[in-house]
Design an enzyme around this catalytic site. Structure first.
Site, PDB file in Angstrom:
ATOM      1  N   CYS A 236      -0.632   3.904  -6.572  1.00 65.91           N
ATOM      2  CA  CYS A 236      -1.589   2.859  -6.011  1.00 65.91           C
ATOM      3  C   CYS A 236      -1.824   2.545  -6.710  1.00 65.91           C
ATOM      4  O   CYS A 236      -1.713   1.836  -7.783  1.00 65.91           O
ATOM      5  CB  CYS A 236      -2.210   4.153  -6.247  1.00 65.91           C
TER       6      CYS A 236
ATOM      7  N   GLU B  73     -13.404   1.246  -6.992  1.00 68.74           N
ATOM      8  CA  GLU B  73     -13.388   0.375  -5.684  1.00 68.74           C
ATOM      9  C   GLU B  73     -15.635   0.117  -5.993  1.00 68.74           C
ATOM     10  O   GLU B  73     -16.154  -0.884  -4.829  1.00 68.74           O
ATOM     11  CB  GLU B  73     -13.094   0.472  -4.170  1.00 68.74           C
TER      12      GLU B  73
ATOM     13  N   CYS C 272       0.714  -1.159   0.335  1.00 71.57           N
ATOM     14  CA  CYS C 272      -0.636  -0.457  -0.048  1.00 71.57           C
ATOM     15  C   CYS C 272       1.185   1.007   0.313  1.00 71.57           C
ATOM     16  O   CYS C 272       1.575   1.242   1.136  1.00 71.57           O
ATOM     17  CB  CYS C 272      -0.944   0.099   0.871  1.00 71.57           C
TER      18      CYS C 272
ATOM     19  N   HIS D 195      -4.167   0.332  -6.224  1.00 76.82           N
ATOM     20  CA  HIS D 195      -5.572  -0.094  -7.202  1.00 76.82           C
ATOM     21  C   HIS D 195      -5.550   0.297  -8.733  1.00 76.82           C
ATOM     22  O   HIS D 195      -5.961  -0.287  -9.405  1.00 76.82           O
ATOM     23  CB  HIS D 195      -6.282   1.279  -6.783  1.00 76.82           C
TER      24      HIS D 195
END
Length: 276
Positions: A193, A159, A74, A195
Site C-alpha cells: 500500500c 491519514e 494505488c 501509504h
C-alpha cells in the site's frame, strides 16, 4: 496552463505521492499531473465495481488533461480496476492511451529479495481479497510462498496524522505479529500500500533483524524507466518541461496540501477537480 502531454499519476488519496516522489526523482525531466480522489477515499473496503468506476472516471480526467500514459499509483485500484481498464475500457475509449499499475512491476522483482522464498504481503482489505499479489508473484516466482495480511487500520492512522504517534505502535505490532505467525520462514515483507512508507520506521522497529520491509516507490520508478525504453513511441509523445501539477477531488485543497506535503516530502499546492 497544463503541459501538452504529461505523465498522469493517480491514487485514491495521498499514498500515491510516495510512488510519484520516486518517479519524479528518477525521471525529473518529464511533465506530470497527479490526481488524488480524496473526496471518495479510502478505496480499500469498496467493491470491485465501485473501485473500477471511480478509477476509470479519474483516468478519463487525466486523459482529458493531455496524459497519454497514466500510472495507477494505488494498489487497490491496480488490483481491482486495472485489468478491466486495460482489456475493455481503453479499447472502447482510445487504444493509443496506456494505463499501468504498481502490482506487476513489484511482482516481477520481489522474489529476488527473499532468501527463504517466503514473502509476506501487507495491504488493504481490497488488495488482499483480490489475491493479485499471490497470482502475479506466482507467475514470476513459482517457487515462492506468499502470505497475506490485511491492515485496515493503517491507512486511517496515517491519514489522521497518527502514524508517528505512540498510539500507532499497537496496531503496527498487531498486524506484523499476525503475518509473521503464518510462517516462521518469512524474511521479506512487502508494503503493498503506497501509504505504508510513512509507517516504515515503526514497522522496522518491530521486525526481527532477519526480516526486511520493502516499499514500492523505487521499484515502480525503475519499472517506468524500463517501460519507456521499451516503448519509444510512447516516450516520444511525452513533454519534458519538468513541470508538476497536483489535483484533488476534495474542495478542501488546503487540507490536501498539508497532508500531501508529508507524503511528497516537499510543498504541494493543489487545484480542486470535481468529479461525479
Amino acid at each position: 496552463m497544463l503541459p501538452a502531454h504529461p505523465i498522469g499519476v493517480f491514487d485514491s488519496g495521498y499514498g500515491g505521492l510516495t510512488v510519484f516522489r520516486s518517479i519524479a526523482k528518477l525521471l525529473p525531466q518529464y511533465d506530470y499531473i497527479y490526481l488524488g480522489d480524496n473526496s471518495r477515499a479510502p478505496y480499500g473496503s469498496r467493491s470491485f465495481k465501485t473501485i473500477h468506476q471511480y478509477t476509470w472516471e479519474c483516468v478519463q480526467h487525466l486523459f482529458k488533461m493531455g496524459c497519454p500514459l497514466v500510472i495507477l499509483a494505488c494498489n487497490t485500484a491496480s488490483a481491482k480496476a486495472l485489468r478491466t481498464i486495460q482489456q475493455h475500457d481503453l479499447k472502447k475509449h482510445d487504444s493509443s492511451k496506456r494505463v499501468l499499475g504498481v502490482i506487476r512491476p513489484t511482482a516481477e522483482v520481489i522474489g529476488n529479495y527473499s532468501k527463504t522464498k517466503e514473502i509476506g504481503v501487507l495491504g488493504t482489505k481490497g488488495t488482499v481479497q483480490s489475491g493479485s499479489y499471490q497470482i502475479e508473484i506466482g507467475n514470476f516466482f513459482p517457487d515462492v510462498n506468499v502470505y497475506q495480511q490485511a491492515c485496515p487500520l493503517w491507512v486511517p492512522l496515517i491519514e489522521n496524522g497518527e502514524y508517528d504517534k505512540p498510539g500507532a505502535d499497537y496496531f503496527v505490532k498487531q498486524y506484523l505479529d499476525q503475518i509473521l505467525a503464518q510462517s516462521p520462514r518469512i524474511d521479506t515483507l512487502l508494503l503493498a500500500c503506497t501509504h505504508y512508507p510513512l509507517l516504515e520506521q515503526k514497522i522496522r522497529a518491530y521486525l526481527p533483524a532477519d526480516v526486511q520491509a520493502v516499499s514500492q516507490g523505487d521499484i515502480v520508478a525503475q519499472s517506468l524507466v524500463n517501460y519507456l525504453q521499451r516503448h519509444p513511441e510512447m516516450e516520444s509523445k511525452l513533454t519534458k518541461n519538468a513541470s508538476q501539477k497536483f489535483f484533488t477531488t476534495t474542495d478542501d485543497t488546503a487540507d490536501f496540501d498539508h497532508h500531501a506535503t508529508l507524503f511528497y516530502c516537499q510543498p504541494v499546492q493543489s487545484t480542486y477537480l470535481p468529479v461525479k
